[in-house]
Design a protein around this motif. Sequence first.
Motif, PDB file in Angstrom:
ATOM      1  N   LYS A  48       0.826  -1.211   0.000  1.00 31.12           N
ATOM      2  CA  LYS A  48       0.000   0.000   0.000  1.00 31.12           C
ATOM      3  C   LYS A  48       0.860   1.260   0.000  1.00 31.12           C
ATOM      4  N   THR A  49       0.376   2.283  -0.697  1.00 26.34           N
ATOM      5  CA  THR A  49       1.013   3.592  -0.648  1.00 26.34           C
ATOM      6  C   THR A  49       0.432   4.391   0.503  1.00 26.34           C
ATOM      7  N   VAL A  50       1.064   5.530   0.828  1.00 26.22           N
ATOM      8  CA  VAL A  50       0.516   6.381   1.871  1.00 26.22           C
ATOM      9  C   VAL A  50      -0.854   6.906   1.470  1.00 26.22           C
ATOM     10  N   ASP A  51      -1.078   7.108   0.163  1.00 25.46           N
ATOM     11  CA  ASP A  51      -2.386   7.557  -0.313  1.00 25.46           C
ATOM     12  C   ASP A  51      -3.454   6.497  -0.050  1.00 25.46           C
ATOM     13  N   ASP A  52      -3.111   5.234  -0.308  1.00 24.62           N
ATOM     14  CA  ASP A  52      -4.044   4.136  -0.035  1.00 24.62           C
ATOM     15  C   ASP A  52      -4.398   4.103   1.452  1.00 24.62           C
ATOM     16  N   PHE A  53      -3.354   4.135   2.259  1.00 26.93           N
ATOM     17  CA  PHE A  53      -3.511   4.052   3.712  1.00 26.93           C
ATOM     18  C   PHE A  53      -4.343   5.210   4.236  1.00 26.93           C
ATOM     19  N   PHE A  54      -3.975   6.434   3.879  1.00 26.80           N
ATOM     20  CA  PHE A  54      -4.653   7.570   4.489  1.00 26.80           C
ATOM     21  C   PHE A  54      -6.060   7.780   3.929  1.00 26.80           C
ATOM     22  N   GLY A  55      -6.271   7.384   2.703  1.00 28.03           N
ATOM     23  CA  GLY A  55      -7.621   7.453   2.166  1.00 28.03           C
ATOM     24  C   GLY A  55      -8.582   6.611   2.987  1.00 28.03           C
ATOM     25  N   GLU A  56      -8.132   5.415   3.329  1.00 27.72           N
ATOM     26  CA  GLU A  56      -8.938   4.508   4.151  1.00 27.72           C
ATOM     27  C   GLU A  56      -9.130   5.067   5.560  1.00 27.72           C
ATOM     28  N   VAL A  57      -8.050   5.604   6.121  1.00 28.20           N
ATOM     29  CA  VAL A  57      -8.087   6.132   7.484  1.00 28.20           C
ATOM     30  C   VAL A  57      -9.001   7.351   7.584  1.00 28.20           C
ATOM     31  N   ARG A  58      -8.864   8.277   6.668  1.00 33.50           N
ATOM     32  CA  ARG A  58      -9.648   9.508   6.732  1.00 33.50           C
ATOM     33  C   ARG A  58     -11.139   9.240   6.530  1.00 33.50           C
ATOM     34  N   GLN A  59     -11.447   8.273   5.671  1.00 39.41           N
ATOM     35  CA  GLN A  59     -12.850   7.921   5.461  1.00 39.41           C
ATOM     36  C   GLN A  59     -13.464   7.358   6.737  1.00 39.41           C
ATOM     37  N   LYS A  60     -12.691   6.576   7.478  1.00 36.95           N
ATOM     38  CA  LYS A  60     -13.197   5.946   8.691  1.00 36.95           C
ATOM     39  C   LYS A  60     -13.249   6.922   9.866  1.00 36.95           C
ATOM     40  N   TYR A  61     -12.279   7.866   9.904  1.00 39.32           N
ATOM     41  CA  TYR A  61     -12.182   8.791  11.032  1.00 39.32           C
ATOM     42  C   TYR A  61     -12.092  10.237  10.539  1.00 39.32           C
ATOM     43  N   PRO A  62     -13.165  10.767   9.999  1.00 40.85           N
ATOM     44  CA  PRO A  62     -13.129  12.108   9.401  1.00 40.85           C
ATOM     45  C   PRO A  62     -12.851  13.234  10.390  1.00 40.85           C
ATOM     46  N   GLY A  63     -13.164  13.031  11.670  1.00 45.94           N
ATOM     47  CA  GLY A  63     -12.977  14.101  12.644  1.00 45.94           C
ATOM     48  C   GLY A  63     -11.715  14.005  13.481  1.00 45.94           C
TER      49      GLY A  63
END
Length: 229
Positions: free
Chosen positions: A112-127
């Motif tokens: 996974k790239t950092v984009d893959d990782f953070f896309g998933e993370v931000r979607q799950k924890y937007p706040g």
Amino acid sequence: MTNQQVIEQIRGGLIVSCQALEEEPLYSSFIMSRMAYAAMLGGASGIRANTVEDITEIKKLVDLPVIGIIKKVYEDSDVYITPTIEEVDALVECGCEIIAADCTDRKRTQGKTVDDFFGEVRQKYPGQLFMADCSTIEEGMHAAEIGFDFIGTTMSGYTPYTCGVQLPNFHMMETLARECRKPVIAEGGIWCPEDLKKALDTGALAAVVGTAITRPMDITKRYVEAIKK
């Protein structure tokens, strides 16, 4: 504490990193909690800490914002600071105000790239507030573009392509503070009060100091090396 209150709490301040790895003499959640408490009494504006166990104990004594990480090694990647969403889940669960993760230009586990990782993370924890631990200006700019809330200079000198960079990397701090449009947290190689003042003068929101305050073995080695010279 709201996200804006967290930002105001650490603004212009010192964040003390209280960490000890398993092979180090101060490895103990109790000891790290007392280190963090001492840092708070000394005027720190925040704490950076590793593992759910340490963070949980620290939060029993300290009411400062915590930048939480989990260092975990995966065989198929050199990324070890909060490398997967599993570590993020655990840090959210224990109430970290800010979660830091490696944002270097290296593949994470499972390719996974950092984009893959953070896309998933931000979607799950937007706040949730997230800090990007970067090693270059380019990585910091990219982290800002993909939505990290804070940009850190943490990894400068700790990736193969930045090995040998002079620390503290004031040039990286200053450039990111001027250009990335996100708050910068200066970190890496800050050994004395003069370094800390210079780091904050670059325009960084706050600065992290770890080894120079909370690792007596390394501090002792530094003095011993001075004697030998």
